[in-house]
Design a protein around this motif. Structure first.
Motif, PDB file in Angstrom:
ATOM      1  N   LEU A 553       1.065  -1.118   0.348  1.00  0.00           N
ATOM      2  CA  LEU A 553      -0.405  -0.393  -0.020  1.00  0.00           C
ATOM      3  C   LEU A 553       1.053   0.951  -0.076  1.00  0.00           C
ATOM      4  CD1 LEU A 553      -3.317  -1.033   2.608  1.00  0.00           C
ATOM      5  CD2 LEU A 553      -2.996  -0.641  -0.356  1.00  0.00           C
ATOM      6  N   SER A 554       2.014   1.347   0.770  1.00  0.00           N
ATOM      7  CA  SER A 554       3.491   2.689   0.721  1.00  0.00           C
ATOM      8  C   SER A 554       3.207   3.090  -0.652  1.00  0.00           C
ATOM      9  CB  SER A 554       3.875   2.083   1.284  1.00  0.00           C
ATOM     10  OG  SER A 554       3.484   2.451   3.347  1.00  0.00           O
ATOM     11  N   ILE A 555       3.680   1.439  -1.760  1.00  0.00           N
ATOM     12  CA  ILE A 555       4.297   1.860  -3.388  1.00  0.00           C
ATOM     13  C   ILE A 555       3.223   2.321  -3.882  1.00  0.00           C
ATOM     14  CG2 ILE A 555       5.210   0.613  -4.784  1.00  0.00           C
ATOM     15  CD1 ILE A 555       6.615  -1.641  -3.107  1.00  0.00           C
ATOM     16  N   LEU A 556       2.109   1.960  -3.548  1.00  0.00           N
ATOM     17  CA  LEU A 556       1.119   2.182  -4.950  1.00  0.00           C
ATOM     18  C   LEU A 556       0.758   3.394  -4.153  1.00  0.00           C
ATOM     19  CD1 LEU A 556      -1.624  -0.552  -4.332  1.00  0.00           C
ATOM     20  CD2 LEU A 556       0.196  -0.133  -6.615  1.00  0.00           C
ATOM     21  N   GLU A 557      -0.089   4.374  -3.366  1.00  0.00           N
ATOM     22  CA  GLU A 557       0.168   4.976  -2.282  1.00  0.00           C
ATOM     23  C   GLU A 557       1.166   6.647  -3.165  1.00  0.00           C
ATOM     24  OE1 GLU A 557      -0.182   5.319   2.193  1.00  0.00           O
ATOM     25  OE2 GLU A 557      -1.994   3.516   1.569  1.00  0.00           O
ATOM     26  N   GLN A 558       2.444   5.894  -2.910  1.00  0.00           N
ATOM     27  CA  GLN A 558       3.234   6.844  -3.973  1.00  0.00           C
ATOM     28  C   GLN A 558       3.046   7.062  -5.557  1.00  0.00           C
ATOM     29  OE1 GLN A 558       5.663   8.756  -2.027  1.00  0.00           O
ATOM     30  NE2 GLN A 558       6.576   9.672  -4.054  1.00  0.00           N
ATOM     31  N   LEU A 559       2.613   6.103  -5.919  1.00  0.00           N
ATOM     32  CA  LEU A 559       2.305   5.924  -7.435  1.00  0.00           C
ATOM     33  C   LEU A 559       1.281   6.658  -7.765  1.00  0.00           C
ATOM     34  CD1 LEU A 559       2.501   4.470  -9.705  1.00  0.00           C
ATOM     35  CD2 LEU A 559       1.074   2.733  -9.193  1.00  0.00           C
ATOM     36  N   SER A 560       0.606   7.078  -6.453  1.00  0.00           N
ATOM     37  CA  SER A 560      -0.374   7.797  -6.897  1.00  0.00           C
ATOM     38  C   SER A 560      -0.058   9.554  -6.466  1.00  0.00           C
ATOM     39  CB  SER A 560      -1.823   8.157  -5.626  1.00  0.00           C
ATOM     40  OG  SER A 560      -0.684   8.821  -4.313  1.00  0.00           O
ATOM     41  N   VAL A 561       1.148   9.951  -6.625  1.00  0.00           N
ATOM     42  CA  VAL A 561       1.430  10.899  -6.254  1.00  0.00           C
ATOM     43  C   VAL A 561       1.655  11.082  -8.161  1.00  0.00           C
ATOM     44  CG1 VAL A 561       3.214  12.782  -6.700  1.00  0.00           C
ATOM     45  CG2 VAL A 561       3.145  11.280  -4.757  1.00  0.00           C
ATOM     46  N   ILE A 562       1.978  10.466  -9.200  1.00  0.00           N
ATOM     47  CA  ILE A 562       1.976  10.489 -10.376  1.00  0.00           C
ATOM     48  C   ILE A 562       0.856  10.478 -11.304  1.00  0.00           C
ATOM     49  CG2 ILE A 562       5.393  10.122 -10.154  1.00  0.00           C
ATOM     50  CD1 ILE A 562       4.315   7.443 -11.225  1.00  0.00           C
ATOM     51  N   ASN A 563      -0.106   9.573 -11.073  1.00  0.00           N
ATOM     52  CA  ASN A 563      -0.799   8.715 -10.941  1.00  0.00           C
ATOM     53  C   ASN A 563      -2.637   8.486 -10.337  1.00  0.00           C
ATOM     54  OD1 ASN A 563      -2.842   7.751 -12.607  1.00  0.00           O
ATOM     55  ND2 ASN A 563      -1.282   7.366 -14.568  1.00  0.00           N
ATOM     56  N   TYR A 564      -2.944   9.471 -10.226  1.00  0.00           N
ATOM     57  CA  TYR A 564      -4.309   9.315  -8.989  1.00  0.00           C
ATOM     58  C   TYR A 564      -5.189   8.458  -9.947  1.00  0.00           C
ATOM     59  CZ  TYR A 564      -3.097  13.134  -5.809  1.00  0.00           C
ATOM     60  OH  TYR A 564      -2.103  13.892  -4.652  1.00  0.00           O
ATOM     61  N   ASP A 565      -5.187   8.642 -10.610  1.00  0.00           N
ATOM     62  CA  ASP A 565      -6.189   7.052 -11.751  1.00  0.00           C
ATOM     63  C   ASP A 565      -5.953   5.722 -11.246  1.00  0.00           C
ATOM     64  OD1 ASP A 565      -8.554   9.028 -12.211  1.00  0.00           O
ATOM     65  OD2 ASP A 565      -7.320  10.031 -13.692  1.00  0.00           O
ATOM     66  N   GLU A 566      -4.205   5.747 -11.728  1.00  0.00           N
ATOM     67  CA  GLU A 566      -4.177   4.392 -11.400  1.00  0.00           C
ATOM     68  C   GLU A 566      -4.208   4.319 -10.038  1.00  0.00           C
ATOM     69  OE1 GLU A 566      -0.247   1.811 -13.267  1.00  0.00           O
ATOM     70  OE2 GLU A 566      -0.572   3.786 -13.207  1.00  0.00           O
ATOM     71  N   TYR A 567      -3.798   4.664  -9.428  1.00  0.00           N
ATOM     72  CA  TYR A 567      -4.495   3.960  -7.617  1.00  0.00           C
ATOM     73  C   TYR A 567      -5.399   4.170  -7.302  1.00  0.00           C
ATOM     74  CZ  TYR A 567      -4.713   4.631  -2.311  1.00  0.00           C
ATOM     75  OH  TYR A 567      -4.789   4.356  -1.350  1.00  0.00           O
ATOM     76  N   MET A 568      -6.217   4.736  -7.991  1.00  0.00           N
ATOM     77  CA  MET A 568      -8.000   4.754  -7.799  1.00  0.00           C
ATOM     78  C   MET A 568      -8.381   3.716  -8.194  1.00  0.00           C
ATOM     79  SD  MET A 568      -9.030   6.510  -5.157  1.00  0.00           S
ATOM     80  CE  MET A 568      -8.972   8.310  -4.329  1.00  0.00           C
ATOM     81  N   SER A 569      -7.835   3.254  -9.216  1.00  0.00           N
ATOM     82  CA  SER A 569      -8.472   2.034 -10.548  1.00  0.00           C
ATOM     83  C   SER A 569      -8.032   1.042  -9.096  1.00  0.00           C
ATOM     84  CB  SER A 569      -7.686   2.272 -11.804  1.00  0.00           C
ATOM     85  OG  SER A 569      -8.170   0.937 -12.282  1.00  0.00           O
ATOM     86  N   ILE A 570      -6.797   0.695  -8.830  1.00  0.00           N
ATOM     87  CA  ILE A 570      -5.850  -1.027  -7.908  1.00  0.00           C
ATOM     88  C   ILE A 570      -6.698  -0.793  -7.116  1.00  0.00           C
ATOM     89  CG2 ILE A 570      -4.529  -1.768  -6.533  1.00  0.00           C
ATOM     90  CD1 ILE A 570      -2.585  -0.247  -9.597  1.00  0.00           C
ATOM     91  N   ILE A 571      -7.519   0.517  -5.725  1.00  0.00           N
ATOM     92  CA  ILE A 571      -7.494   0.013  -4.876  1.00  0.00           C
ATOM     93  C   ILE A 571      -9.127  -0.021  -4.878  1.00  0.00           C
ATOM     94  CG2 ILE A 571      -7.975   1.533  -2.584  1.00  0.00           C
ATOM     95  CD1 ILE A 571      -5.671   0.792  -2.356  1.00  0.00           C
ATOM     96  N   ILE A 572      -9.942   0.928  -5.378  1.00  0.00           N
ATOM     97  CA  ILE A 572     -11.148   0.591  -5.481  1.00  0.00           C
ATOM     98  C   ILE A 572     -11.616  -0.800  -6.277  1.00  0.00           C
ATOM     99  CG2 ILE A 572     -13.675   1.339  -6.616  1.00  0.00           C
ATOM    100  CD1 ILE A 572     -12.130   3.372  -4.843  1.00  0.00           C
ATOM    101  N   GLY A 573     -10.900  -1.522  -7.047  1.00  0.00           N
ATOM    102  CA  GLY A 573     -11.386  -2.471  -7.560  1.00  0.00           C
ATOM    103  C   GLY A 573     -10.919  -3.889  -6.796  1.00  0.00           C
ATOM    104  N   ALA A 574      -9.956  -3.863  -6.031  1.00  0.00           N
ATOM    105  CA  ALA A 574      -9.640  -4.655  -4.563  1.00  0.00           C
ATOM    106  C   ALA A 574     -10.453  -4.963  -3.832  1.00  0.00           C
ATOM    107  CB  ALA A 574      -7.989  -4.269  -3.821  1.00  0.00           C
TER     108      ALA A 574
END
Length: 897
Positions: A553-574
């Motif tokens: 989750l820490s890695i994915l949260e850092q990913l949100s800094v460059i792409n919120y859509d990708e992060y939200m897609s992963i978390i909401i999908g999970a």
């Protein structure tokens, strides 16, 4: 006092007549006086009040010296040894010797002037001769040994104590040299160690160590003149070939004491030791100790290692080295300003012995002590790390072989490497390259794990390491390894194949993920590298395992800094793809989502990725979860966990709506408040059956705040279903005010530390009070109910600001469902309390305007038809008042019609 006075007068008389008496008569009178002296000492609890004590000490010591010499004169060793034994015996005809010995023993513990008189009597040389005989000539055991052993031990104790008191003084050492027996005893310890008297080994070593600490220039010249150190080293080489290593350690430690202790006075003995292969001797002895179980409890082995460590600072000139500082370095590191404390390494030879032992031995105790010694040398002076590493390169070389060492040694070694960064603030690039190679090769998984934990600690210290480990290729290596592991996880999903290495390998995966999380934290560049490697689809595979989840989750949260859509897609999908019973997964995902929703920039991505529908689907999945009593699989979950999930779901929705008019409009226009009310109403604590409740006459009424107090901080029992309802209404009330996303009712759960699961605690959770909040990790803080404060002051008299009017509509829709068969009186009481609370929310004109615009009028009418149609309904009057207040602000005439 009278006894001491009497003794004093008697001794004065002795002094006056002694010059006129023959020696035999002098001795007789003195021996007659001593028993009285000892009796006085015993009766005065060891306090001596005697004016002529120095003269008495001199007379007694001279007589004891004379008796010893008389017994030894002209006798061979064994006879002399036996004669000494008889002289000092406590019982029998030779009791006079024991009397003299005990008197000197007591007098030697009085004061320094008295001790000088004892030393001047010639006793130091005489007792050294005795010690030599006791050590070198063991007596044959007889049947009477058991009876005399206690007396012998007492005699030995007194002899040794007298010698220790004499030989710690410089005058005692000078007197000792006259006997020419010191070098004989030292050499005897190296040549006769296996043939000597066993009971005198420890006392002899103790006496020689005391002499060693008190060495003078004369004693050093004396030992050098007779080649004492040279002969001793040669003897020990022979001894090392025949005796067990532990026994040789004891003998070698004695000679090494003389070498070390003499250095502050003169370097002569150290030079003699070095010129006669002394270090090679120590290397041979210490390597001989490898694998011995008694190593850990061998004080002499540890003593040798400690003395070797000290000898590294024994040198005439400072070592001058110039190393090439490789950059980048930490900002506060400056080698030029590194101050020396004076305890710097000046002698590399003893350190080379330590280094060679570590390289050639795999003994846990030996290797561990050597690493501890290196840490000690670094602690003496920061410069020592650079002096050693730029000359002998110990840590650099140890890295190549550390995987061969026992696991505890590996752990200790990497802590030492870690201290270079944490304590010395230096980045050892060459060493780190070797550590990274060790991780890449992964010869021993435990060693790889420990090495990676070391680098993780460094990375967490300073952001600089994020760049260092990216440029060195470590980040790419870890990503490649994690990709491989993710593929294995994906292929083995749903299977549980036995794997004997699963424990260490799984822990290694955990640390690799932590390392990647640390490298991407606050580093957009490293996050881009991760994305460019195509790692996002593989990283999210690790979400399913609780051990990996936090770092993932820490890695994915850092990913949100460059792409919120990708992060939200992963978390909401999970969230949406998780099963109904994966509650901890949902909780962890929701907490991560909340951290990202703190940024207003993420709200749009949350909406477009169906975040609102995703969170509401979590609520709908929990249909019947809060039934009282629990039914089905929900009974094994524990209502605490369910309420926690409801809280975080509502908190996520509130965070996404916060100060975001686009999301607020979207949520309201798509009827999601109505969906929320429907999902909350189906949780099981609210009334869902079609049968209409029968109105009753209320005997008492309480405010909504008083119900809260009764549910959470009073001894008044409330049914479980009502407690759950009140708690959910509490959430909604904070949502109305726009503060729910800022509340923190539940403590963070640590998956790595938590061993007890919800399903084990659920039965107990049903019995305790307050409702469902009993787990230590999630226990409610006092602020959970203190928010309400005094109900009369804080709620009824305060004009609340409505931020999310739709949440009020949800509360109104849940109003008729605040009912349970068998609790008609209590049900209507809580309904009335909630209506009064809603009425307080719409007290201000601004609040009523907001509520009318969101359609609260229609909600009140449609949700509470029964109350409006019956004048006798308990809710008729309070709801009418609410309606009248809202009607004055109505903007939709058809609603009024």
């Amino acid at each position: 006092t009278l006894l001491w006075d009497t003794l004093g007068k008697q001794f004065v008389e002795y002094e006056q007549v002694a010059p006129f008496l023959i020696p035999e008569e002098q001795q007789r009178r003195l021996l007659e006086f001593l028993p009285l002296f000892l009796k006085a000492w015993e009766q005065s609890a060891g306090v001596i009040v005697f004016p002529n004590i120095q003269l008495l000490a001199s007379e007694v010591s001279k007589l004891l010296t004379k008796e010893i010499k008389r017994k030894l004169n002209g006798k061979p060793a064994e006879e002399a040894r036996l004669a000494l034994e008889q002289l000092l015996k406590q019982k029998g005809e030779a009791g006079d010797g024991h009397l003299l010995l005990k008197s000197v023993y007591l007098l030697s513990q009085t004061d320094l002037r008295t001790m000088w008189n004892i030393i001047g009597s010639g006793l130091p040389a005489a007792l050294m001769q005795c010690l030599y005989l006791f050590f070198t000539v063991p007596l044959k055991k007889t049947s009477d040994d058991k009876e005399t052993s206690e007396d012998d031990a007492q005699t030995q104790k007194m002899l040794v104590k007298i010698m220790l008191n004499m030989y710690k003084e410089e005058q005692g050492i000078e007197e000792l040299l006259a006997a020419d027996k010191l070098q004989s005893l030292i050499i005897a310890t190296s040549s006769l160690w296996d043939q000597c008297s066993h009971s005198w080994k420890v006392p002899t070593g103790c006496v020689l160590r005391t002499i060693s600490k008190a060495q003078t220039k004369n004693s050093i010249v004396y030992l050098q003149a007779v080649d004492c150190i040279k002969i001793t080293v040669q003897n020990l080489f022979t001894l090392a070939d025949t005796l067990p290593a532990c026994d040789v350690c004891e003998a070698a430690s004695i000679v090494l004491c003389f070498v070390k202790d003499s250095y502050p006075v003169s370097s002569a003995l150290l030079t003699e030791f070095e010129n006669n292969d002394g270090y090679q001797l120590l290397l041979k002895i210490l390597l001989g100790c490898e694998g011995l179980q008694q190593n850990e409890g061998n004080p002499y082995l540890d003593e040798i290692l400690d003395m070797l460590t000290c000898l590294t600072t024994c040198g005439k000139t400072e070592l001058k080295v110039s190393g090439n500082i490789v950059h980048p370095q930490l900002p506060h590191f400056d080698f030029e300003r590194t101050q020396s404390s004076g305890m710097t390494v000046k002698n590399l030879q003893p350190f080379q012995v330590l280094q060679s032992i570590f390289q050639r031995s795999n003994d846990q105790h030996l290797c561990g002590r050597i690493l501890a010694a290196i840490g000690t040398i670094w602690a003496w002076d920061r410069v020592n790390f650079f002096l050693l590493e730029w000359t002998l390169q110990p840590i650099n070389q140890f890295t190549d072989i550390i995987h061969f060492k026992p696991h505890p040694v590996q752990v200790q070694f990497f802590r030492l490497v870690e201290s270079i960064v944490l304590d010395l603030s230096y980045v050892p690039h060459e060493i780190l390259k070797k550590v990274q190679y060790l991780i890449k090769e992964n010869i021993v998984p435990f060693c790889t794990l420990t090495a990676l934990q070391c680098l993780l600690s460094m990375t967490q210290k300073d952001l600089l390491f994020s760049d260092i480990f990216r440029d060195s290729g470590l980040l790419g290596l870890l990503l490649a390894l994690l990709r491989k592991e993710a593929k294995i996880l994906r292929k083995s999903a749903g299977t549980h194949l036995p794997n004997p290495k699963e424990g260490t390998e799984k822990e290694l995966n955990v640390v690799m993920l932590k390392m990647v999380a640390a490298l991407t934290a606050r580093s957009v560049r490293n996050t881009v590298v991760l994305k460019d490697y195509g790692m996002v689809p593989y990283i999210k595979i690790f979400l399913d395992d609780e051990c990996y989840r936090s770092s993932t989750l820490s890695i994915l949260e850092q990913l949100s800094v460059i792409n919120y859509d990708e992060y939200m897609s992963i978390i909401i999908g999970a969230l949406c793809s998780s099963t109904q019973w994966e509650l901890h997964l949902k909780l962890d995902l929701l907490k991560s989502l909340l951290r990202i929703l703190e940024s207003p920039k993420s709200h749009s991505a949350f909406r477009t990725c169906s975040g609102f529908n995703g969170l509401l689907s979590l609520l709908s999945d929990m249909e019947g979860a809060l039934q009282d009593p629990p039914s089905g699989q929900w009974a094994a979950v524990g209502q605490n966990c369910i309420l926690e999930l409801v809280f975080y779901a509502l908190q996520g929705i509130t965070a996404a709506l916060h100060l975001d008019p686009v999301n607020s409009t979207f949520f309201q226009r798509n009827g999601l408040f109505e969906k929320m009310a429907e999902d909350l109403g189906s949780l099981g604590c609210f009334w869902t059956e079609g049968k209409k409740p029968v109105p009753v006459t209320l005997e008492k009424t309480r405010t909504f705040a008083e119900f809260l107090d009764a549910a959470f901080c009073s001894s008044q029992p409330l049914p479980e279903w009502l407690k759950n309802c009140i708690w959910i209404l509490n959430f909604l009330d904070h949502m109305v005010k726009g503060t729910l996303h800022q509340e923190s009712y539940f403590k963070e759960r640590n998956p790595e530390m938590e061993e007890v699961r919800d399903d084990q605690e659920a039965p107990q959770a049903q019995e305790e009070h307050p409702v469902a909040f009993k787990r230590p990790v999630n226990k409610l803080p006092a602020s959970a109910y203190m928010l309400w404060g005094n109900p009369e002051e804080k709620l009824e008299m305060r004009d609340c600001t409505i931020v999310h009017p739709g949440a009020v509509c949800v509360m109104v829709r849940l109003l008729p469902k605040l009912y349970k068969e068998g609790y008609a009186q209590l049900s209507q009481e809580i309904q009335c309390a909630l209506v009064d609370h809603i009425q307080s929310l719409v007290k201000s004109e601004k609040s009523r305007q907001v509520m009318c615009e969101c359609g609260l009028l229609s909600t009140v009418i449609t949700s509470c038809q029964d109350a409006f149609c019956s004048d006798s309904h308990p809710l008729h009057l309070p709801l009418t008042r609410v309606f009248e207040k809202l009607a004055s602000q109505a903007v939709e005439p058809h609603v009024l019609r």
